[in-house]
Design a protein around this motif. Structure first.
Motif, mmCIF file in Angstrom:
data_model
loop_
_atom_site.group_PDB
_atom_site.id
_atom_site.type_symbol
_atom_site.label_atom_id
_atom_site.label_comp_id
_atom_site.label_asym_id
_atom_site.label_seq_id
_atom_site.Cartn_x
_atom_site.Cartn_y
_atom_site.Cartn_z
ATOM 1 N N PRO A 1 28.867 -20.397 -31.206
ATOM 2 C CA PRO A 1 28.610 -21.750 -31.710
ATOM 3 C C PRO A 1 29.644 -22.166 -32.758
ATOM 4 C CG PRO A 1 27.135 -20.186 -32.754
ATOM 5 C CD PRO A 1 27.870 -19.416 -31.699
ATOM 6 N N ILE A 2 29.918 -23.469 -32.832
ATOM 7 C CA ILE A 2 30.819 -24.004 -33.853
ATOM 8 C C ILE A 2 30.122 -23.947 -35.197
ATOM 9 C CG2 ILE A 2 32.055 -26.062 -34.637
ATOM 10 C CD1 ILE A 2 32.168 -26.973 -31.704
ATOM 11 N N VAL A 3 30.826 -23.393 -36.193
ATOM 12 C CA VAL A 3 30.258 -23.329 -37.543
ATOM 13 C C VAL A 3 31.073 -24.134 -38.544
ATOM 14 C CG1 VAL A 3 29.107 -21.119 -37.213
ATOM 15 C CG2 VAL A 3 31.487 -21.162 -37.997
ATOM 16 N N LEU A 4 32.260 -24.564 -38.130
ATOM 17 C CA LEU A 4 33.099 -25.350 -39.028
ATOM 18 C C LEU A 4 34.004 -26.250 -38.189
ATOM 19 C CD1 LEU A 4 33.895 -25.792 -42.010
ATOM 20 C CD2 LEU A 4 35.672 -24.068 -41.700
ATOM 21 N N ALA A 5 34.069 -27.524 -38.555
ATOM 22 C CA ALA A 5 34.945 -28.477 -37.881
ATOM 23 C C ALA A 5 35.538 -29.409 -38.920
ATOM 24 C CB ALA A 5 34.163 -29.279 -36.835
ATOM 25 N N ASN A 6 36.833 -29.602 -38.875
ATOM 26 C CA ASN A 6 37.441 -30.457 -39.905
ATOM 27 C C ASN A 6 37.398 -31.926 -39.509
ATOM 28 O OD1 ASN A 6 39.480 -30.646 -38.026
ATOM 29 N ND2 ASN A 6 41.113 -29.938 -39.390
ATOM 30 N N ASP A 7 37.781 -32.783 -40.464
ATOM 31 C CA ASP A 7 37.721 -34.221 -40.234
ATOM 32 C C ASP A 7 38.558 -34.641 -39.026
ATOM 33 O OD1 ASP A 7 36.112 -34.437 -42.406
ATOM 34 O OD2 ASP A 7 37.658 -35.205 -43.761
#
Length: 349
Positions: free
Chosen positions: A51-57
């Protein structure tokens, strides 16, 4: 890290990182990750389905999703109907082998629009060498691919133009070499008229996108130069492949010019009937001149007959039969499948 601090780091998208994601990293590193212009995500390799745990702007802006919609989900949510299964398999193999890799894949934004994504994947390990996260950066290469596709199309066009130019020049060379006249003015006019016939056919090819052309259009174009009075043109819709269009056009011009100067079209009461049919393995074209005093030209005599033989028989592999009767000249041209001939002309310009 407090929720307020996370909010400051995430800027316009305050929920871009989960409490679990990258909590042990320094605030500055997280800030740099969040504010970089390159879209990036981090997936937890210790959890099922990564799963994605961090995504930037930048990633949120690229995909149109909010942080809440992305966090906890796998990146396959960006895939769609036209996404290459081969590219997906490549990604799967990179992750299974826990290695770095780059894959170009078609992804979908939240609004359904597509973009070409040059995806870079890199494993992140802990101090013991165990895989804990997978880092992924994205580069939108959609515009680059458009330019690349345009350049490829232009390259193919240049090759095609080069090929067609060689074909035209080869025919012009034949015209110049075969023309014979003791009068320089007559010689120049003879060459010029035939080059103009080639030019007309060239423009017809261009108007048809350098693809196949209707035989009817070729006949009308070349015969129409000498007028359409008492001229009948009929036959089914038969397409002439591009490599054969110019030779056929030049042959029709020679027949029409001969009829206008020496044959039935040189007399007011003369007429011309042109018809053709699909003969199964090729095309059968009949040229019938009617009425008027017709001047006979023996086979093999005169440049027009020489050129007809060079173009229709030697170049296109056809056969010409001439008959002179009371009504005038009847000429039958049997041509083989021009699709097959066209391939030969293309490979041997």
């Amino acid at each position: 890290m407090s929720e307020a601090e996370k909010s400051d780091i995430h800027g316009d998208h305050p929920a871009a990182a989960s409490g679990k994601g990258m909590a042990d990293h320094k605030e500055l590193a997280t800030f740099a990750f969040q504010r970089t212009r390159m879209p990036m995500v981090v997936a937890d390799a210790r959890e099922p389905d990564y799963p994605i745990v961090l995504a930037n702007d930048a990633f949120l802006d690229l995909t149109g999703y909010s942080a809440e919609e992305l966090l906890g989900h796998n990146c396959r949510m960006l895939q769609g109907e036209a996404t290459s299964k081969t590219a997906v398999a490549q990604i799967r193999a990179i992750i299974a082998q826990e290695r770095e890799g780059t894959v170009e894949i078609l992804n979908y934004r939240k609004d359904g629009s597509t973009f070409w994504n040059q995806l870079y994947l890199s494993p992140i390990r802990d101090d013991d060498g165990r895989l804990v996260y997978y880092f992924a950066s994205q580069i939108d290469v959609t515009e680059y691919r458009k330019i690349q596709t345009l350049e490829e199309a232009e390259h193919r066009l240049l090759l095609e133009v080069d090929h067609r130019t060689k074909n035209v020049l080869a025919i012009v060379d034949s015209i110049v070499r075969l023309s014979k006249s003791g009068d320089a003015t007559l010689y120049a006019a003879s060459v010029q008229q035939r080059v103009q016939a080639l030019s007309r056919t060239h423009m017809l090819l261009a108007d048809n996108g350098w693809q196949q052309v209707l035989l009817r259009d070729i006949v009308r174009l070349q015969v129409g130069v000498f007028g359409d009075r008492n001229v009948t043109i009929e036959g089914p819709d038969i397409m002439i492949p591009a490599p054969s269009v110019q030779p056929v056009g030049l042959a029709i011009h020679e027949l029409a010019a001969n009829a206008a100067v020496h044959g039935s079209l040189s007399h007011r009461d003369g007429g011309l009937e042109i018809s053709w049919k699909d003969s199964g393995d090729g095309i059968s074209l009949e040229w019938r001149e009617l009425g008027g005093m017709v001047q006979r030209t023996e086979p093999g005599k005169g440049f027009g007959n020489v050129l007809l033989g060079a173009v229709l028989e030697r170049q296109l592999g056809g056969h010409i039969t001439r008959e002179w009767g009371k009504e005038g000249l009847r000429l039958l041209v049997e041509l083989p499948s021009l699709d097959r001939v066209g391939q030969g002309l293309k490979s041997n310009p």
